[in-house]
Design an enzyme around this catalytic site. Structure first.
Site, PDB file in Angstrom:
ATOM      1  N   SER A  96       0.808  -1.208   0.000  1.00 63.69           N
ATOM      2  CA  SER A  96       0.000   0.000   0.000  1.00 63.69           C
ATOM      3  C   SER A  96       0.850   1.270   0.000  1.00 63.69           C
ATOM      4  O   SER A  96       1.612   1.508  -0.924  1.00 63.69           O
ATOM      5  CB  SER A  96      -0.960  -0.029   1.193  1.00 63.69           C
ATOM      6  OG  SER A  96      -1.775   1.117   1.209  1.00 63.69           O
ATOM      7  N   ASP A 239      -2.471   6.718  -3.104  1.00 65.75           N
ATOM      8  CA  ASP A 239      -1.364   6.044  -2.432  1.00 65.75           C
ATOM      9  C   ASP A 239      -0.840   4.934  -3.350  1.00 65.75           C
ATOM     10  O   ASP A 239      -1.313   4.775  -4.475  1.00 65.75           O
ATOM     11  CB  ASP A 239      -1.800   5.521  -1.054  1.00 65.75           C
ATOM     12  CG  ASP A 239      -2.737   4.345  -1.147  1.00 65.75           C
ATOM     13  OD1 ASP A 239      -3.568   4.320  -2.069  1.00 65.75           O
ATOM     14  OD2 ASP A 239      -2.643   3.422  -0.307  1.00 65.75           O
ATOM     15  N   ASP A 241      -1.065   1.706  -3.711  1.00 63.75           N
ATOM     16  CA  ASP A 241      -1.914   0.683  -4.319  1.00 63.75           C
ATOM     17  C   ASP A 241      -3.289   1.256  -4.686  1.00 63.75           C
ATOM     18  O   ASP A 241      -4.189   0.495  -5.061  1.00 63.75           O
ATOM     19  CB  ASP A 241      -2.043  -0.551  -3.417  1.00 63.75           C
ATOM     20  CG  ASP A 241      -2.795  -0.267  -2.136  1.00 63.75           C
ATOM     21  OD1 ASP A 241      -2.853   0.907  -1.710  1.00 63.75           O
ATOM     22  OD2 ASP A 241      -3.335  -1.222  -1.541  1.00 63.75           O
ATOM     23  N   ASP A 243      -5.926   2.393  -3.318  1.00 59.92           N
ATOM     24  CA  ASP A 243      -7.238   2.209  -2.691  1.00 59.92           C
ATOM     25  C   ASP A 243      -7.661   3.503  -2.001  1.00 59.92           C
ATOM     26  O   ASP A 243      -8.758   3.598  -1.470  1.00 59.92           O
ATOM     27  CB  ASP A 243      -7.267   1.008  -1.723  1.00 59.92           C
ATOM     28  CG  ASP A 243      -6.188   1.066  -0.667  1.00 59.92           C
ATOM     29  OD1 ASP A 243      -5.354   1.986  -0.697  1.00 59.92           O
ATOM     30  OD2 ASP A 243      -6.179   0.174   0.198  1.00 59.92           O
TER      31      ASP A 243
HETATM   32 MG    MG Z   1      -3.474   1.665   0.140  1.00 54.69          MG
END
Ligand code: MG
Length: 458
Positions: A96, A239, A241, A243
């Site tokens: 992440s 960010d 990744d 999400d």
């Molecule tokens: Mg993330």
């Protein structure tokens, strides 16, 4: 043996996260269910991600599982695809927003939600027992790639918003991909929505040369400058990744995640004439302030998106999310989704006359301060227990859904261990900016003193 934190396994590569450790975890995942429906594997843009993904894929296929390789994609795209490729499970190699030396593994259930704690515990038991499943040569699972995932995910998001109305506004958007997985999807999505897109850090690079991968104000100085410099309507950052999404208004003001969470919650609850909105205990009071008068209800959970999405499923929530820019749109999927957040905000802006800065100005004014202190993992529980006892002794109301939340004069503070790093996080919120700072400083002082006392005692 606890391996999974609030958001999967996250460790420093080469330290705890080695090829043999990942092989062990993959073996344990492979041992959860007999071969049948395939397992989907996807990964982020970190330097080590393709190699760890190959280990996961190879281990699962040698255990007899078919594997669908989704490739480099944002975490929410992988979650979206897991049920759509008919997978029994998804595995994501990602850390992440963590610093570049980290990587990790996330487990996704067949329905695309993050795995439950039960699922993670089953994997932890498998690692403990050093489960290895190995099949004969003629039963090795097939590995196939799935090149259409990005387009399928983008098409799914476009179907959630009014593309024509957004396109008519011809928004100019500066998009900071932070060299993360969003480069695979967000630029294309925004162009499909008729935006003029200017990207920053728009190539995949696991060393994160532009800035660290957490979309904090401090990390987004270039975006904050670029938005007014090019006359853009909006700045968007993801960010690592993707999400999460955070936003910058046309004047170059960084908008804290809780503002956008509250703005979108107000819009959704207003349009649905009520409904449940789910947020962790770290959520801003402003959410209740806007949702309750519109006939809605705010439900609080532990921090971490798995807690939020599972509660949203249970309560049939209309919206949910975290104050860090992780928003969940249940009409699309029960996952934090940065690209869906960007599309939803553009859809909202296209319906309104006022620019984003004006819309946000109408929200209840709170200042939330977020701080962090390094704290050895083994001391964290004792530190928290000490702080909770202090507040109780002083007669303050303490909420212990997650960490220690104390309701104090003119605001609240929350002290909780990070689920992903050796840190203690401190949140403080008040109507009054000065009081918020005082509360944060008070909490930081308490944490420092407690760490000091506990390390002397241990
Ligand atoms: Mg993330």
């Amino acid at each position: 043996m606890r391996l999974f934190g609030t958001n999967g396994i996250r460790e420093v590569v080469g330290d705890k996260l080695t090829s043999s450790f990942v092989t062990q975890v993959a073996n344990a995942i492979g041992g959860l269910n007999p071969p049948g429906a395939p397992i989907a594997v996807g990964w982020d843009g970190r330097t080590s991600s393709p190699d760890f993904a190959r280990i996961v894929t190879g281990t699962l296929s040698l255990a007899g599982h078919q594997v669908v390789e989704l490739g480099v994609l944002p975490t929410p795209a992988i979650q979206y695809l897991v049920p759509r490729v008919g997978a029994q499970l998804g595995v994501i190699v990602t850390a992440s927003h963590n610093p570049p030396e980290f990587n990790g593994l996330k487990l996704i259930a067949a329905d695309g939600l993050e795995a439950t704690r039960d699922g993670e515990e089953a994997v932890e038991r498998g690692v403990e027992r050093a489960v290895v499943t190995s099949v004969s040569y003629d039963r090795i699972g097939e590995v196939r790639s799935y090149p259409d995932g990005a387009q399928q995910y983008i098409g799914g998001i476009v179907g959630q918003v009014d593309r024509r109305r957004i396109s008519e506004r011809k928004f100019t958007v500066v998009l900071d991909c932070g060299n993360g997985a969003s480069v695979m999807t967000s630029p294309t999505l925004l162009r499909r929505l008729g935006c003029r897109v200017i990207t920053l850090n728009g190539h995949l690079d696991g060393t994160f040369p532009g800035h660290l991968s957490e979309p904090t104000e401090a990390n987004l100085k270039d975006l904050v400058q670029a938005v007014p410099a090019v006359g853009a309507d909006l700045g968007i950052a993801h960010d690592g990744d993707a999400d999460r999404a955070v936003f910058v208004d046309a004047r170059g003001t960084y908008l804290p995640g809780e503002k956008i969470l509250t703005l979108i919650a107000r819009d959704i609850v207003e349009r649905k004439s009520g409904g449940v909105v789910v947020t962790p205990v770290s959520g801003s009071q402003s959410l209740e302030d806007v949702v309750v008068p519109l006939g809605g209800e705010v439900v609080y959970t532990r921090v971490g998106s798995p807690s939020v999405t599972r509660e949203m499923l249970r309560r049939r929530a209309v919206f949910g999310g975290e104050e860090n820019g992780g928003l969940v749109f249940p009409n699309f999927q029960l996952a934090r989704d940065g690209a869906m957040s960007a599309a939803a905000l553009l859809d909202l802006l296209a319906r309104k006359e006022e620019p984003l800065a004006e819309l946000v100005r109408d929200l209840p004014a709170y200042t939330m301060i977020k701080e962090r202190l390094s704290c050895p993992v083994e001391l964290r529980e004792a530190v928290l227990a000490r702080i909770a006892a202090e507040f109780r002794d002083e007669g303050s109301r303490v909420i212990s859904i997650d960490g220690v939340k104390a309701i104090l004069e003119g605001g609240w503070i929350l002290v909780r261990p990070s689920g992903t790093e050796p840190l203690i996080r401190v949140f403080a919120e008040s109507h009054d900016a000065k009081r918020a700072r005082e509360l944060a400083d008070e909490a930081l002082g308490r944490v420092r003193r407690a760490i000091h006392s506990e390390s002397a005692a241990s």
